[in-house]
Design an enzyme around this catalytic site. Structure first.
Site, PDB file in Angstrom:
ATOM      1  N   ASP A 279      -5.884  -0.494  -5.230  1.00  0.00           N
ATOM      2  CA  ASP A 279      -7.173  -1.147  -4.993  1.00  0.00           C
ATOM      3  C   ASP A 279      -7.137  -2.636  -5.327  1.00  0.00           C
ATOM      4  OD1 ASP A 279      -6.867  -0.566  -7.701  1.00  0.00           O
ATOM      5  OD2 ASP A 279      -8.439   0.941  -7.719  1.00  0.00           O
TER       6      ASP A 279
ATOM      7  N   GLU B 287     -15.325   6.304  -6.204  1.00  0.00           N
ATOM      8  CA  GLU B 287     -16.291   6.485  -7.277  1.00  0.00           C
ATOM      9  C   GLU B 287     -17.059   7.799  -7.134  1.00  0.00           C
ATOM     10  OE1 GLU B 287     -16.075   4.598  -9.701  1.00  0.00           O
ATOM     11  OE2 GLU B 287     -16.184   2.468  -9.276  1.00  0.00           O
TER      12      GLU B 287
END
Ligand code: F6R
Length: 272
Positions: free
Chosen positions: A90, A168
């Site tokens: 990421d 998430e």
């Protein structure tokens, strides 16, 4: 006692191991020992692939000592990255690669800047792509992973909220959560709160968006090494290992590929 003819390699001290619903769990006396084991396993994957391994890499505090050990192995002439290809999990968005808090900068500082990995074989999602090109850039990233033959090994940390990469917690359901592509995302409040320590403790400086490798690519890795250290990770670790499989705790999705997952943890992370 060391047997004659065996090399006197110091083995990382493991205290115990057990099977969990999310894969094998190996508990080490120290985080350093677990990181050392992670590095040895990465080096083994590289040598098993005659140097041509495809590695998924993580950032954050947890894997720093993995990179220290990989660097030692490289400096000792035991590991070359010349033919390795890497894909990082990421990157914040937007962020400059020269920002010390960018994950590109982190990777340069902890690994890329000190090993022989060719720059065009080290892929980190680009925090500078224009807004309108971000989704296409992420789709390109998934295509590059596919063209490289998929990930031989993915190194993973676990967020305090159970995130993997920046996938998430959400309420999208398990089927959708397992198939998420690499994409732009918004950071969860707990993720932003934890990131603030790297931004002079200032939550207002933390980018609220990121680009993340999707669960689809992460979970397709042929081996997933998950690192988790310290009591603050224990609730997320316990939920990932033995709670329900749910999009509300992305680490629990590892249960669906448990035969390919190995956890390297310290005692505090599994004594919730
Ligand atoms: C980092 C990443 C994150 C971290 C996680 C744990 O590339 O994808 O999921 O692994 O937030 O962070 P630390 O290691 O700082 O506790």
């Amino acid at each position: 006692m060391i047997e004659p003819g065996r090399s006197q390699v110091e083995m990382p001290a493991m205290s115990r191991s057990f099977e969990s619903a999310a894969g094998e769990v190996r508990v080490y006396e120290t985080a350093t020992a677990a990181c050392r084991e992670a590095a040895e396993r990465i080096a083994r994957v590289v040598s098993d692939h005659q140097g041509r391994a495809v590695l998924g890499l993580a950032t954050g505090n947890t894997p720093i000592r993995v990179y220290e050990r990989l660097l030692e192995l490289h400096r000792a002439g035991e590991l070359t990255f010349r033919d390795v290809t890497t894909f990082n999990l990421d990157e914040y968005y937007p962020i400059s690669p020269f920002d010390p808090n960018s994950y590109r900068f982190y990777m340069h500082r902890h690994l890329f800047g000190s090993v022989d990995l060719p720059p065009n074989q080290a892929h980190v999602l680009d925090g500078t792509v224009p807004e309108t090109a971000a989704a296409a850039h992420c789709a390109d990233f998934d295509r590059w992973v596919d063209e490289a033959g998929g990930l031989d090994l993915q190194l993973l940390g676990l967020g305090r909220n159970g995130h993997i990469g920046f996938n998430e917690p959400s309420d999208i359901g398990v089927d959708a959560a397992l198939r998420l592509p690499t994409r732009p995302v918004e950071l969860h409040p707990i993720t932003a709160e934890d990131a603030a320590q790297d931004f002079d403790g200032r939550l207002d400086l933390v980018p609220r968006r990121a680009l993340t490798m999707g669960t689809r690519t992460i979970l397709a890795a042929r081996t997933v090494l998950v690192l988790a250290f310290g009591a603050r990770k224990a609730p997320a670790v316990a939920a990932a290992m033995s709670g329900p499989i749910t999009s509300e705790l992305p680490g629990s999705l590892l249960q669906t590929v448990r035969e390919r997952v190995v956890w390297l943890v310290d005692e505090a992370a599994v004594s919730g």
